[in-house]
Design a protein around this motif. Structure first.
Motif: not given
Length: 151
Positions: A1-14
């Protein structure tokens, strides 16, 4: 099976006296598109951490955000491949209330307009696809501090 790598950014503020908020965007020109976090593909030879920093710049116009920690890697089936998404938490407390950004870079979202806003998140809130995997108090306790035990 082909692997597709991606990224995600959870940007949080207080902010003093207010619940923590998550930075989310909508597509200005495609109202049917789901609400999302910034992220995208990893280029050949690029590390996931370098990719998420690049994607923040291309998709949101954000540079030099403090990286808090890596949240982990989610995996799901996607278009006859295994999608592996490396997700990171960033501190966004110095970012503006809202803005519209025209996507740079050469990807399929080039020149799309994304509108960014801050959202207080409840335990019932989710994101489409695998993006909701880390939207849980055990991964992002700072995002749920005001709701744990309360709602």
């Amino acid at each position: 099976m082909t692997i597709k790598d991606k990224v995600g950014a959870f940007v949080v503020r207080s902010r003093e006296g207010r619940p923590h908020e998550l930075l989310l965007f909508t597509h200005v020109d495609f109202s049917d598109a789901p609400i999302q976090i910034p992220g995208g593909g990893i280029e050949p030879g690029e590390s996931p951490e370098a990719a998420v920093v690049r994607e923040l710049k291309e998709e949101a116009g954000i540079a030099d955000l403090p990286l808090v920690r890596k949240l982990g890697v989610s995996e799901c089936d996607w278009q006859d491949a295994l999608l592996r998404r490396h997700c990171y938490l960033f501190d966004g407390r110095l970012l503006p209330e809202q803005w519209v950004h025209v996507v740079s870079g050469s990807g399929e979202d080039h020149r799309m307009r994304f509108e960014y806003r801050w959202h207080a998140i409840s335990k019932a809130f989710t994101l489409s696809g695998d993006l909701g995997v880390f939207l849980k108090p055990e991964y992002l306790p700072e995002l749920y501090e005001t709701t744990i035990g309360g709602s």
